[in-house]
Design a protein around this motif. Structure first.
Motif, PDB file in Angstrom:
ATOM      1  N   ALA A 119      27.161  29.932  -2.322  1.00 54.43           N
ATOM      2  CA  ALA A 119      27.414  28.527  -1.992  1.00 54.43           C
ATOM      3  C   ALA A 119      28.621  28.455  -1.069  1.00 54.43           C
ATOM      4  CB  ALA A 119      27.670  27.709  -3.254  1.00 54.43           C
ATOM      5  N   ILE A 120      28.646  27.434  -0.242  1.00 54.56           N
ATOM      6  CA  ILE A 120      29.788  27.190   0.642  1.00 54.56           C
ATOM      7  C   ILE A 120      30.309  25.785   0.363  1.00 54.56           C
ATOM      8  CG2 ILE A 120      30.528  26.860   3.014  1.00 54.56           C
ATOM      9  CD1 ILE A 120      28.780  29.096   3.856  1.00 54.56           C
ATOM     10  N   PHE A 121      31.586  25.718  -0.007  1.00 52.06           N
ATOM     11  CA  PHE A 121      32.239  24.445  -0.302  1.00 52.06           C
ATOM     12  C   PHE A 121      33.044  24.011   0.918  1.00 52.06           C
ATOM     13  CE2 PHE A 121      31.300  26.040  -4.462  1.00 52.06           C
ATOM     14  CZ  PHE A 121      31.093  24.926  -5.241  1.00 52.06           C
ATOM     15  N   GLY A 122      32.812  22.780   1.346  1.00 55.78           N
ATOM     16  CA  GLY A 122      33.541  22.239   2.483  1.00 55.78           C
ATOM     17  C   GLY A 122      34.899  21.708   2.083  1.00 55.78           C
ATOM     18  N   ALA A 123      35.642  21.247   3.069  1.00 58.16           N
ATOM     19  CA  ALA A 123      36.989  20.736   2.814  1.00 58.16           C
ATOM     20  C   ALA A 123      36.969  19.518   1.902  1.00 58.16           C
ATOM     21  CB  ALA A 123      37.676  20.395   4.137  1.00 58.16           C
ATOM     22  N   ASP A 124      35.873  18.728   1.933  1.00 59.35           N
ATOM     23  CA  ASP A 124      35.785  17.536   1.099  1.00 59.35           C
ATOM     24  C   ASP A 124      35.278  17.839  -0.310  1.00 59.35           C
ATOM     25  OD1 ASP A 124      33.211  18.250   1.688  1.00 59.35           O
ATOM     26  OD2 ASP A 124      32.573  16.249   2.345  1.00 59.35           O
ATOM     27  N   GLY A 125      35.032  19.120  -0.616  1.00 61.14           N
ATOM     28  CA  GLY A 125      34.568  19.502  -1.947  1.00 61.14           C
ATOM     29  C   GLY A 125      33.069  19.565  -2.094  1.00 61.14           C
ATOM     30  N   SER A 126      32.330  19.068  -1.099  1.00 57.84           N
ATOM     31  CA  SER A 126      30.873  19.133  -1.168  1.00 57.84           C
ATOM     32  C   SER A 126      30.417  20.570  -0.948  1.00 57.84           C
ATOM     33  CB  SER A 126      30.245  18.212  -0.124  1.00 57.84           C
ATOM     34  OG  SER A 126      30.612  18.631   1.180  1.00 57.84           O
ATOM     35  N   THR A 155      34.319  28.434   8.821  1.00 54.00           N
ATOM     36  CA  THR A 155      35.603  27.892   9.281  1.00 54.00           C
ATOM     37  C   THR A 155      36.650  28.068   8.189  1.00 54.00           C
ATOM     38  OG1 THR A 155      35.295  25.660   8.385  1.00 54.00           O
ATOM     39  CG2 THR A 155      34.288  26.141  10.547  1.00 54.00           C
ATOM     40  N   PRO A 156      37.932  28.005   8.536  1.00 53.99           N
ATOM     41  CA  PRO A 156      38.988  28.109   7.529  1.00 53.99           C
ATOM     42  C   PRO A 156      38.984  26.950   6.533  1.00 53.99           C
ATOM     43  CG  PRO A 156      39.853  28.598   9.716  1.00 53.99           C
ATOM     44  CD  PRO A 156      38.475  28.049   9.908  1.00 53.99           C
ATOM     45  N   GLN A 157      38.217  25.909   6.803  1.00 50.15           N
ATOM     46  CA  GLN A 157      38.129  24.791   5.867  1.00 50.15           C
ATOM     47  C   GLN A 157      37.033  25.002   4.821  1.00 50.15           C
ATOM     48  OE1 GLN A 157      38.217  24.196   9.392  1.00 50.15           O
ATOM     49  NE2 GLN A 157      40.443  24.142   9.071  1.00 50.15           N
ATOM     50  N   GLU A 158      36.236  26.053   4.968  1.00 50.66           N
ATOM     51  CA  GLU A 158      35.128  26.297   4.056  1.00 50.66           C
ATOM     52  C   GLU A 158      35.442  27.449   3.104  1.00 50.66           C
ATOM     53  OE1 GLU A 158      31.177  25.070   6.597  1.00 50.66           O
ATOM     54  OE2 GLU A 158      32.134  27.006   7.051  1.00 50.66           O
ATOM     55  N   THR A 159      34.991  27.303   1.867  1.00 49.34           N
ATOM     56  CA  THR A 159      35.175  28.343   0.858  1.00 49.34           C
ATOM     57  C   THR A 159      33.821  28.912   0.471  1.00 49.34           C
ATOM     58  OG1 THR A 159      37.135  27.239  -0.037  1.00 49.34           O
ATOM     59  CG2 THR A 159      36.079  28.886  -1.433  1.00 49.34           C
ATOM     60  N   VAL A 216      17.234  23.782 -10.872  1.00 45.40           N
ATOM     61  CA  VAL A 216      18.096  22.837 -11.591  1.00 45.40           C
ATOM     62  C   VAL A 216      19.479  23.448 -11.799  1.00 45.40           C
ATOM     63  CG1 VAL A 216      18.391  21.523 -13.730  1.00 45.40           C
ATOM     64  CG2 VAL A 216      16.107  21.754 -12.694  1.00 45.40           C
ATOM     65  N   SER A 217      19.491  24.720 -12.137  1.00 46.05           N
ATOM     66  CA  SER A 217      20.768  25.404 -12.362  1.00 46.05           C
ATOM     67  C   SER A 217      21.605  25.439 -11.091  1.00 46.05           C
ATOM     68  CB  SER A 217      20.505  26.828 -12.859  1.00 46.05           C
ATOM     69  OG  SER A 217      19.711  26.834 -14.025  1.00 46.05           O
ATOM     70  N   LEU A 218      20.981  25.768  -9.971  1.00 47.39           N
ATOM     71  CA  LEU A 218      21.719  25.825  -8.712  1.00 47.39           C
ATOM     72  C   LEU A 218      22.164  24.436  -8.264  1.00 47.39           C
ATOM     73  CD1 LEU A 218      19.550  28.460  -6.805  1.00 47.39           C
ATOM     74  CD2 LEU A 218      21.849  28.779  -7.747  1.00 47.39           C
ATOM     75  N   ALA A 219      21.358  23.433  -8.554  1.00 54.66           N
ATOM     76  CA  ALA A 219      21.752  22.062  -8.209  1.00 54.66           C
ATOM     77  C   ALA A 219      23.003  21.651  -8.987  1.00 54.66           C
ATOM     78  CB  ALA A 219      20.605  21.098  -8.495  1.00 54.66           C
ATOM     79  N   ARG A 220      23.124  22.149 -10.220  1.00 52.30           N
ATOM     80  CA  ARG A 220      24.325  21.835 -10.995  1.00 52.30           C
ATOM     81  C   ARG A 220      25.558  22.465 -10.362  1.00 52.30           C
ATOM     82  NH1 ARG A 220      22.446  23.100 -15.509  1.00 52.30           N
ATOM     83  NH2 ARG A 220      23.163  25.268 -15.570  1.00 52.30           N
ATOM     84  N   LEU A 221      25.400  23.668  -9.810  1.00 56.33           N
ATOM     85  CA  LEU A 221      26.514  24.316  -9.116  1.00 56.33           C
ATOM     86  C   LEU A 221      26.904  23.512  -7.882  1.00 56.33           C
ATOM     87  CD1 LEU A 221      28.428  26.635  -8.340  1.00 56.33           C
ATOM     88  CD2 LEU A 221      26.461  27.771  -7.288  1.00 56.33           C
ATOM     89  N   VAL A 222      25.926  23.131  -7.076  1.00 59.75           N
ATOM     90  CA  VAL A 222      26.205  22.383  -5.857  1.00 59.75           C
ATOM     91  C   VAL A 222      26.851  21.033  -6.180  1.00 59.75           C
ATOM     92  CG1 VAL A 222      25.128  21.281  -3.857  1.00 59.75           C
ATOM     93  CG2 VAL A 222      24.364  23.546  -4.589  1.00 59.75           C
ATOM     94  N   GLY A 223      26.592  20.526  -7.377  1.00 55.63           N
ATOM     95  CA  GLY A 223      27.161  19.242  -7.766  1.00 55.63           C
ATOM     96  C   GLY A 223      28.614  19.301  -8.189  1.00 55.63           C
ATOM     97  N   VAL A 224      29.157  20.503  -8.378  1.00 54.97           N
ATOM     98  CA  VAL A 224      30.578  20.623  -8.733  1.00 54.97           C
ATOM     99  C   VAL A 224      31.427  20.167  -7.552  1.00 54.97           C
ATOM    100  CG1 VAL A 224      32.420  22.237  -9.339  1.00 54.97           C
ATOM    101  CG2 VAL A 224      30.160  22.497 -10.356  1.00 54.97           C
ATOM    102  N   ARG A 225      32.451  19.396  -7.838  1.00 59.08           N
ATOM    103  CA  ARG A 225      33.328  18.872  -6.791  1.00 59.08           C
ATOM    104  C   ARG A 225      34.771  19.307  -7.047  1.00 59.08           C
ATOM    105  NH1 ARG A 225      29.318  18.417  -4.586  1.00 59.08           N
ATOM    106  NH2 ARG A 225      28.363  16.638  -3.535  1.00 59.08           N
ATOM    107  N   PRO A 226      35.218  20.402  -6.429  1.00 55.41           N
ATOM    108  CA  PRO A 226      36.633  20.773  -6.552  1.00 55.41           C
ATOM    109  C   PRO A 226      37.507  19.719  -5.886  1.00 55.41           C
ATOM    110  CG  PRO A 226      35.289  22.584  -5.673  1.00 55.41           C
ATOM    111  CD  PRO A 226      34.444  21.351  -5.635  1.00 55.41           C
ATOM    112  N   PRO A 227      38.774  19.664  -6.240  1.00 51.47           N
ATOM    113  CA  PRO A 227      39.670  18.700  -5.588  1.00 51.47           C
ATOM    114  C   PRO A 227      39.718  18.923  -4.077  1.00 51.47           C
ATOM    115  CG  PRO A 227      40.710  19.680  -7.523  1.00 51.47           C
ATOM    116  CD  PRO A 227      39.445  20.437  -7.294  1.00 51.47           C
ATOM    117  N   VAL A 228      39.845  17.862  -3.341  1.00 48.28           N
ATOM    118  CA  VAL A 228      39.935  17.961  -1.884  1.00 48.28           C
ATOM    119  C   VAL A 228      41.153  18.802  -1.513  1.00 48.28           C
ATOM    120  CG1 VAL A 228      40.248  16.666   0.251  1.00 48.28           C
ATOM    121  CG2 VAL A 228      38.786  15.755  -1.566  1.00 48.28           C
ATOM    122  N   GLY A 229      40.946  19.768  -0.651  1.00 48.26           N
ATOM    123  CA  GLY A 229      42.034  20.641  -0.233  1.00 48.26           C
ATOM    124  C   GLY A 229      42.373  21.733  -1.219  1.00 48.26           C
ATOM    125  N   ALA A 230      41.523  21.963  -2.223  1.00 49.78           N
ATOM    126  CA  ALA A 230      41.803  22.974  -3.241  1.00 49.78           C
ATOM    127  C   ALA A 230      41.779  24.368  -2.634  1.00 49.78           C
ATOM    128  CB  ALA A 230      40.771  22.881  -4.368  1.00 49.78           C
TER     129      ALA A 230
END
Length: 384
Positions: free
Chosen positions: A259-266, A293-297, A315-329
């Motif tokens: 998974a790739i998390f963007g800067a906004d946590g999505s 990019t350096p903004q993606e994790t 369903v399991s993977l959708a639950r992972l994608v639904g996690v929202r880390p804090p912005v800028g984490a």
């Protein structure tokens, strides 16, 4: 603790009015860990002098008679011996009536039996502690990535009784500032899976040193593993990150996509061709290149993080994608948010998680950008 509670509870129900178990600590002090029955009578035990000394099979039993609230109280004290050591002391208390020979022998027998179980429990705890440290040394000490990449990893065994398993992650330095990120999972559990895991990991380091593309590394690993009939199959995910060019190349062998998390946590999953597990000898692995990019994790993981019994994997993977880390984490905070959001500490299988993020580059006029590279603007391209 369970053994001590069961011992005190059994005696208070069938032999005495109250019972207590005291265990010796490492510094030699005595700590009361279990009580049962009319615990108020236990206050009569301290401070009394033995008035009767009996024996059972050569082992001493110490008995006191004291008075509590005008009522005579009989106290029986028995050590908890196991071979050449004593784990603590069992105290049985009865108001008014004393302990007969048969009752005293019962107290002594249950104390000896409980001491044997305490010895087994402590041996098991010591073994688990040793193996846990070994497993964490194998899994949680990857090679150092290049300074241009931030990484964070977690290994969580499945439950307090899990000893060793086949989950692992790794980071391998390559030439030109690139780093190869690895997450793998040997099928099965136990010592055999851990041995095979270490074999895959060692072989991977050797193959990766040739600087092959990730999918070609998997082909080589698959061929080598297939030649060893005793080695268990394994899933594996490789990602070669090139922060200078802003690209990453992905290749998987029967493994779940990262998974790739963007800067906004999505978050979103990387669309990755699924090759066969390593060790099958089938081959046929493909690579996907994507801009980063350096903004993606980037988050890589084993299936224990997301899979739940009776639940569809989508369903399991959708639950992972639904996690929202804090912005800028940071990368550590992203891993913590995922572990907490998916309750990974109570997973049914071992969990290995590896997160990575490119460090921002200082401004430069060298023109070394991702332009002209596959996957420009985040669109993945497949390489065979």
């Amino acid at each position: 603790m369970t053994t001590c509670q069961e011992l005190a509870g059994f005696l208070s129900r069938y032999v005495c009015d109250a019972a207590a178990v005291d265990l010796l600590t490492e510094d030699g002090a005595s700590e009361r860990v279990a009580t049962a029955g009319a615990v108020g009578l236990l206050e009569a035990a301290p401070g009394a002098s033995p008035s009767v000394r009996a024996s059972d099979g050569g082992h001493q039993l110490s008995e006191w008679v004291t008075v509590a609230g005008g009522v005579p109280v009989h106290v029986l004290s028995v050590p908890l011996p196991d071979r050449d050591r004593v784990y603590g002391m069992l105290t049985a208390v009865r108001a008014r009536a004393g302990f007969g020979d048969h009752e005293a022998a019962t107290v002594h027998f249950t104390a000896r039996l409980a001491a044997v179980h305490l010895g087994h429990a402590r041996q098991l705890a010591a073994t688990e502690d040793t193996v846990s440290h070994l497993q964490r040394a194998l899994v949680a000490e990857p090679g150092r990535p290049h300074p241009n990449l931030e990484v964070a990893g977690r290994y969580l065994p499945a439950g307090p009784r899990a000893l060793v398993g086949g989950d692992w992650f790794e980071t391998i330095r390559l030439h030109y500032g690139r780093t190869l990120l690895v997450v793998g999972d040997v099928m099965g559990h136990g010592l055999d899976a851990a041995v095979d895991m270490n074999a895959y990991r060692s072989t991977l380091r050797d193959v990766a040193s040739t600087d092959l593309a990730p999918h070609r590394v998997l082909r080589r690993l698959d061929a080598l593993a297939a030649d060893d009939a005793a080695r268990r199959p394994a899933t594996c995910l490789l990602v070669r990150v090139d922060p200078a060019r802003g690209v990453a190349m992905f290749a998987g062998a029967g493994h779940l996509p990262p998974a790739i998390f963007g800067a906004d946590g999505s978050a979103s999953l990387v669309d990755l061709p699924v090759g066969p597990p390593l060790g099958t000898g089938v081959g046929g692995y493909e690579a996907v290149t994507r801009a980063v990019t350096p903004q993606e994790t980037l988050l890589m993981f084993t299936d224990g993080l997301v899979e739940r019994r009776g639940e569809d994997i989508d369903v399991s993977l959708a639950r992972l994608v639904g996690v929202r880390p804090p912005v800028g984490a940071g990368v550590d905070a992203v891993v913590d948010a995922v572990v907490a959001g998916l309750d990974a500490r109570h997973a049914e299988d071992d969990v290995a998680v590896l997160a990575a993020r490119a460090r921002p580059r200082p401004p430069t006029d060298a023109g070394a950008t991702a332009s002209g590279m596959p996957g420009e603007a985040g669109e993945p391209t497949v390489e065979r």
